[in-house]
Motif scaffolding. Structure first.
Motif, PDB file in Angstrom:
ATOM      1  N   PRO A 144     -10.987   7.710  -3.105  1.00 38.22           N
ATOM      2  CA  PRO A 144     -11.748   7.719  -2.020  1.00 38.22           C
ATOM      3  C   PRO A 144     -12.094   6.741  -0.851  1.00 38.22           C
ATOM      4  N   ARG A 145     -12.637   7.305  -0.168  1.00 40.29           N
ATOM      5  CA  ARG A 145     -12.571   6.955   1.446  1.00 40.29           C
ATOM      6  C   ARG A 145     -13.678   5.484   0.986  1.00 40.29           C
ATOM      7  N   ALA A 146     -14.221   5.087   0.050  1.00 42.49           N
ATOM      8  CA  ALA A 146     -14.772   3.631  -0.380  1.00 42.49           C
ATOM      9  C   ALA A 146     -14.787   2.497  -0.972  1.00 42.49           C
ATOM     10  N   CYS A 147     -13.535   3.417  -1.694  1.00 42.36           N
ATOM     11  CA  CYS A 147     -12.542   2.569  -2.225  1.00 42.36           C
ATOM     12  C   CYS A 147     -11.523   1.859  -1.860  1.00 42.36           C
ATOM     13  N   CYS A 148     -10.855   2.914  -0.329  1.00 46.58           N
ATOM     14  CA  CYS A 148     -10.248   2.033   0.641  1.00 46.58           C
ATOM     15  C   CYS A 148      -9.687   0.937   0.925  1.00 46.58           C
ATOM     16  N   ALA A 149     -11.358   0.046   0.992  1.00 46.72           N
ATOM     17  CA  ALA A 149     -11.148  -1.359   1.891  1.00 46.72           C
ATOM     18  C   ALA A 149     -12.686  -1.605   1.543  1.00 46.72           C
ATOM     19  N   LEU A 150     -12.884  -2.960   1.155  1.00 52.55           N
ATOM     20  CA  LEU A 150     -13.557  -4.229   1.350  1.00 52.55           C
ATOM     21  C   LEU A 150     -14.377  -4.247   2.478  1.00 52.55           C
ATOM     22  N   GLY A 151     -15.836  -3.377   2.021  1.00 51.96           N
ATOM     23  CA  GLY A 151     -16.973  -3.390   3.516  1.00 51.96           C
ATOM     24  C   GLY A 151     -16.711  -1.422   4.441  1.00 51.96           C
ATOM     25  N   ILE A 152     -15.149  -1.027   3.875  1.00 56.25           N
ATOM     26  CA  ILE A 152     -15.864   0.177   4.480  1.00 56.25           C
ATOM     27  C   ILE A 152     -17.138   1.434   4.869  1.00 56.25           C
TER      28      ILE A 152
ATOM     29  N   LEU B 272      -1.747  -2.403  -9.625  1.00 56.84           N
ATOM     30  CA  LEU B 272      -0.463  -1.658  -9.199  1.00 56.84           C
ATOM     31  C   LEU B 272      -0.289  -1.690  -7.838  1.00 56.84           C
ATOM     32  N   GLU B 273       0.757  -1.466  -7.112  1.00 55.45           N
ATOM     33  CA  GLU B 273       0.881  -1.205  -5.861  1.00 55.45           C
ATOM     34  C   GLU B 273       1.797   0.286  -5.707  1.00 55.45           C
ATOM     35  N   ALA B 274       1.565   0.567  -4.611  1.00 60.71           N
ATOM     36  CA  ALA B 274       2.282   2.109  -4.525  1.00 60.71           C
ATOM     37  C   ALA B 274       2.178   2.489  -2.320  1.00 60.71           C
ATOM     38  N   PRO B 275       3.008   3.270  -2.415  1.00 60.78           N
ATOM     39  CA  PRO B 275       2.749   3.559  -0.674  1.00 60.78           C
ATOM     40  C   PRO B 275       2.122   4.535  -0.554  1.00 60.78           C
ATOM     41  N   ALA B 276       0.760   4.225   0.532  1.00 59.00           N
ATOM     42  CA  ALA B 276       0.376   5.688   0.894  1.00 59.00           C
ATOM     43  C   ALA B 276       0.442   6.846   1.286  1.00 59.00           C
ATOM     44  N   LEU B 277       0.420   8.599   0.626  1.00 61.35           N
ATOM     45  CA  LEU B 277       1.336   8.870   1.072  1.00 61.35           C
ATOM     46  C   LEU B 277       1.207   9.717   2.499  1.00 61.35           C
ATOM     47  N   ARG B 278      -0.594  10.179   2.074  1.00 64.27           N
ATOM     48  CA  ARG B 278      -1.085  10.872   3.325  1.00 64.27           C
ATOM     49  C   ARG B 278      -2.384  10.043   3.411  1.00 64.27           C
ATOM     50  N   CYS B 279      -3.375  10.002   4.814  1.00 67.09           N
ATOM     51  CA  CYS B 279      -4.408   9.737   4.916  1.00 67.09           C
ATOM     52  C   CYS B 279      -5.498  11.617   4.945  1.00 67.09           C
ATOM     53  N   THR B 280      -6.421  12.055   4.149  1.00 66.03           N
ATOM     54  CA  THR B 280      -7.308  13.565   4.685  1.00 66.03           C
ATOM     55  C   THR B 280      -8.573  13.118   6.031  1.00 66.03           C
ATOM     56  N   ALA B 281      -8.435  13.903   6.577  1.00 61.29           N
ATOM     57  CA  ALA B 281      -9.989  13.994   7.228  1.00 61.29           C
ATOM     58  C   ALA B 281     -11.254  13.631   7.151  1.00 61.29           C
ATOM     59  N   ALA B 282     -11.115  13.280   5.628  1.00 56.26           N
ATOM     60  CA  ALA B 282     -11.982  12.695   5.476  1.00 56.26           C
ATOM     61  C   ALA B 282     -12.085  11.586   4.170  1.00 56.26           C
TER      62      ALA B 282
ATOM     63  N   ASP C 207      -9.745  10.010   2.703  1.00 56.28           N
ATOM     64  CA  ASP C 207      -9.269   9.110   1.334  1.00 56.28           C
ATOM     65  C   ASP C 207      -7.443   9.571   1.771  1.00 56.28           C
ATOM     66  N   LEU C 208      -7.440   8.430   0.726  1.00 56.61           N
ATOM     67  CA  LEU C 208      -5.996   7.864   0.042  1.00 56.61           C
ATOM     68  C   LEU C 208      -5.209   8.622  -0.831  1.00 56.61           C
ATOM     69  N   LEU C 209      -4.191   9.489  -0.473  1.00 50.90           N
ATOM     70  CA  LEU C 209      -3.763   9.990  -1.558  1.00 50.90           C
ATOM     71  C   LEU C 209      -2.259   9.390  -1.501  1.00 50.90           C
ATOM     72  N   PHE C 210      -2.145   9.412  -3.123  1.00 53.01           N
ATOM     73  CA  PHE C 210      -1.015   9.252  -3.125  1.00 53.01           C
ATOM     74  C   PHE C 210       0.020  10.069  -3.967  1.00 53.01           C
ATOM     75  N   ASP C 211       1.301   9.638  -3.962  1.00 51.72           N
ATOM     76  CA  ASP C 211       2.824  10.453  -5.084  1.00 51.72           C
ATOM     77  C   ASP C 211       2.886   9.861  -6.097  1.00 51.72           C
ATOM     78  N   PHE C 212       2.649  10.397  -8.224  1.00 50.30           N
ATOM     79  CA  PHE C 212       3.978   9.758  -8.932  1.00 50.30           C
ATOM     80  C   PHE C 212       4.934  10.388  -9.524  1.00 50.30           C
ATOM     81  N   GLY C 213       4.962  11.709  -8.344  1.00 53.84           N
ATOM     82  CA  GLY C 213       5.468  12.556  -9.167  1.00 53.84           C
ATOM     83  C   GLY C 213       5.214  13.691 -10.289  1.00 53.84           C
ATOM     84  N   PHE C 214       4.653  12.592 -11.188  1.00 61.35           N
ATOM     85  CA  PHE C 214       3.811  13.208 -12.564  1.00 61.35           C
ATOM     86  C   PHE C 214       2.712  13.304 -12.364  1.00 61.35           C
ATOM     87  N   ALA C 215       2.476  12.573 -11.353  1.00 59.76           N
ATOM     88  CA  ALA C 215       0.788  12.727 -11.317  1.00 59.76           C
ATOM     89  C   ALA C 215       0.280  12.688  -9.304  1.00 59.76           C
TER      90      ALA C 215
END
Length: 282
Positions: free
Chosen positions: A64-72, A39-49, A51-59
């Motif tokens: 998590p940071r470790a899941c954001c980019a291969l090798g991070i 799937l694909e959606a725009p990341a809404l914001r990045c927390t101080a830690a 982590d990327l946050l997304f807004d689906f409206g209903f959820a």
């Protein structure tokens, strides 16, 4: 051979029907999780830690940071790879859904998608294959491109054009979709190298677009003591006599004095210097 695998550059998934349907409801996300859909959606914001946050409206979606980019997680990739996703289409798979929270929390992973894409591309691509790519950023030494789900590859400046260019921006722009040919596949180091200049047509193909006696537009690519090289097409340049005011990148109108196919040479005469706003598209 053109490869049309399931792993496309980020920004290519948002309009696909199954993606739009999945992002419409919690049930759609559960189905996508069960099927392992990308799937694909725009990341809404990045927390101080980071982590990327997304807004689906209903959820709300959490990556998590470790899941954001291969090798991070291993420190092989800089944090900018996470920070720069804010506001941009980002690929992911759904790994878990917490329906007890309010609103429901959907856990996402981009690295899972990238790992799948990397394994598939490394095992299926061969030198000479042609793949879609999207330009992500430009450096003096070359263009970084997304070859699938955010996987990066570099096209060196020497592989962008037969005509001499001084910066990749002479040929490409960030966000541009291009085709690239695979030069090599290094499975051990998990690296795919690409080239673009071979896809711009041969000298003969480009020269066939022009005829002696015509006056056309071009771009100055190199100023040498013995003359000025002027690009007429991405893989076609001609030589004109030097003239005051000509520098690399200057758009000009030129008269084609002769085309010599047997020597792969074109003789030109500069007619006028054009405003930079009139620079032709590559």
């Amino acid at each position: 051979m053109m490869k049309t695998d399931d792993f496309l550059p980020e920004g290519s998934y948002g309009t696909l029907p199954f993606v739009r349907q999945a992002l419409h409801s919690l049930e759609g996300l559960r189905r996508a999780q069960d099927e392992g859909r990308i799937l694909e959606a725009p990341a809404l914001r990045c927390t101080a830690a980071h982590d990327l946050l997304f807004d689906f409206g209903f959820a709300r979606g959490v990556m998590p940071r470790a899941c954001c980019a291969l090798g991070i997680a291993e420190g092989q990739v800089r944090e900018i790879a996470v920070l720069s996703r804010v506001g941009k289409p980002t690929c992911f798979v759904v790994t878990d859904i917490d329906e007890e929270s309010e609103p429901p929390t959907v856990w996402l992973s981009r690295t899972a998608v990238q790992l799948r894409a990397q394994e598939a591309l490394l095992s299926s691509l061969s030198p000479g294959d042609i793949i879609p790519a999207a330009v992500t950023h430009l450096e003096p030494f070359g263009a970084f491109v997304d070859i699938g789900c955010g996987l990066p590859s570099l096209i060196g400046i020497e592989n962008l054009s037969v005509s001499r260019i001084y910066h990749p921006s002479d040929r490409l722009t960030v966000g541009q979709s291009i085709r690239a040919a695979v030069r090599s596949v290094d499975a051990e180091n998990r690296r795919i190298t690409l080239t673009h200049r071979e896809l711009l047509g041969t000298w003969e193909e480009n020269a066939a677009l022009f005829a002696a006696g015509e006056t056309v537009r071009g771009i100055v690519r190199s100023v040498e003591p013995y003359g000025v090289f002027i690009e007429l097409a991405p893989n076609l340049s001609g030589l004109a006599e030097n003239r005051e005011g000509l520098t690399p990148g200057t758009p000009v109108s030129v008269y084609i004095k002769s085309i010599l196919p047997q020597r792969m040479k074109i003789k030109l005469s500069v007619i006028d210097i054009l405003p930079h706003t009139d620079t032709p598209e590559p």
